[in-house]
Enzyme design. Structure first.
Site, PDB file in Angstrom:
ATOM      1  N   CYS A   1     -11.602  50.354 -97.832  1.00 18.49           N
ATOM      2  CA  CYS A   1     -11.704  48.946 -98.187  1.00 18.49           C
ATOM      3  C   CYS A   1     -10.592  48.609 -99.169  1.00 18.49           C
ATOM      4  CB  CYS A   1     -13.063  48.630 -98.799  1.00 18.49           C
ATOM      5  SG  CYS A   1     -13.172  46.948 -99.436  1.00 18.49           S
TER       6      CYS A   1
ATOM      7  N   CYS B   1      -9.366  40.272 -97.601  1.00 13.66           N
ATOM      8  CA  CYS B   1      -9.620  41.575 -96.957  1.00 13.66           C
ATOM      9  C   CYS B   1      -8.346  42.414 -96.904  1.00 13.66           C
ATOM     10  CB  CYS B   1     -10.209  41.418 -95.568  1.00 13.66           C
ATOM     11  SG  CYS B   1     -10.713  43.000 -94.816  1.00 13.66           S
TER      12      CYS B   1
END
Length: 379
Positions: free
Chosen positions: A124, A300
């Protein structure tokens, strides 16, 4: 009326506040928590997306041979911890987390597996920036310096051991404060270009979606949002329909598309990223759906990495070019493919993503053995 800046005023604790603090400590030591481990988390957000970082409570993870094995142990043995911290009433549908462990490789400072309301992610970007900012600000990782207070103006590298491989986050400290951080991600590449995904859900207004499958730390289905013809933009006001359509695409992609990383233990499409390009600003906008109907509040980092690989493959960006990527909330990452490489048979790029994380608090969790929702729930 109280103002936001009033909370910064430091005053001597009153007798009431001292008693309240002592009472809070007594509650955590009460008999109702006998047998419950103490879970300590650092709360943060990166460009609007939370990362609840578990820093204490799962020392049994420190004996595994690889980050992938730590992930697998979390799935099979400790998933109740993820549910307790991610789901209601202690979390919420869009909560995101990071679980720290002793790194399994000598070139890493910390090991980390990422969690959400639906399960686990192998990598992530926003979470890595959050974890690394915490590591430097707390003095856990300070490079050649004794403490964070000794760092005036320098860049501190934090090396993270993840199931997707070793990644580096460079935390930029200026005037004794973290200015922002730059993630140098794992090699990112396109595996399937413009394939059709069939949607068989009556309530979803699109039935066929063209997507590019790319890896940016996890596998993404990258979808041109304007091509869906929905009549609205990627923004917070449309988060619910974006979530619904994204989950329909994700479920269909998992059934219809088989992908596996050729070098590390990562497989399957984990996220859908909708993309729009603004000719007015020259910026890209990302809408990322994952977990259990979660919508990323940040642009993101792994999705931006996957998109950079796609843009380079299509000739829309070159090595060294930089672009701004926006989230549904309007927050921004700066992304750049800094060099070319290969991953087995796939042409790939090394992406760099720059953003800022903010530490918002520290929490301590223990579980009353009579709690009616020990593993939480979602509404």
């Amino acid at each position: 009326m109280a103002h936001a800046h009033d909370v910064r005023i430091q005053t001597p604790p009153t007798r009431f506040r001292l008693r309240a603090l002592a009472a809070a400590r007594d509650v955590l030591n009460d008999a109702m928590f006998n047998g419950s481990p103490t879970l300590t988390t650092v709360e943060s957000h990166t460009q609007g997306e939370p990362t609840r970082i578990l820093v204490n409570g799962l020392s049994t993870l420190d004996d595994e041979p690889s980050a992938a094995k730590v992930r697998d142990k979390l799935i099979t043995t400790y998933d109740d911890v993820r549910k307790m911290l991610m789901l209601e009433p202690r979390g919420h549908r869009d909560m995101f987390g990071a679980i720290l462990f002793k790194p399994t490789r000598p070139d890493a400072d910390l090991g980390v597996v990422f969690t959400d309301s639906g399960g686990y992610l192998n990598m992530c970007g926003h979470g890595s920036i959050g974890v690394s900012t915490f590591a430097v600000e707390s003095g856990l990782v300070t490079g050649p310096y004794e403490s964070f207070a000794d760092i005036a103006d320098d860049d501190i590298d934090v090396h993270l051991d993840t199931p997707s491989g070793l990644i580096t986050v460079t935390v930029h400290v200026r005037d004794h404060a973290v200015q922002n951080a730059t993630l140098t991600n794992v090699p990112s590449f396109v595996v399937r270009n413009e394939i059709v995904i069939h949607i068989d859900q009556p309530e979803i207004p699109v039935k066929e979606v063209t997507a590019t499958i790319a890896f940016g730390g996890s596998f993404f289905a990258l979808v041109d949002f304007d091509a869906l013809g929905l009549g609205y933009d990627i923004d917070a006001a449309h988060a619910q329909p974006i979530s619904d359509i994204g989950m329909a695409i994700l479920e269909a992609a998992r059934q219809q598309i088989s992908v596996k990383h050729p070098l590390v233990d990562v497989s399957g499409v984990d996220l859908v990223e909708f993309g729009q390009y603004s000719r007015e600003t020259g910026h890209y906008r990302n809408g990322v759906v994952f977990g259990s109907h979660q919508v990323d509040r940040s642009p993101c980092g792994t999705g931006t990495s996957a998109k950079l690989a796609m843009l380079v493959a299509r000739g829309a960006m070159g090595i060294g070019d930089r672009a701004v990527f926006e989230s549904i909330t309007g927050s921004r990452f700066l992304g750049s493919p800094i060099r070319s490489t290969t991953v087995s048979q796939y042409p790939a790029v090394i992406p760099q993503i720059t953003g800022k994380a903010f530490i918002t608090g520290v929490s301590t969790y223990r579980l009353d053995d009579t709690d009616i929702y020990p593993q939480g729930f979602l509404v």
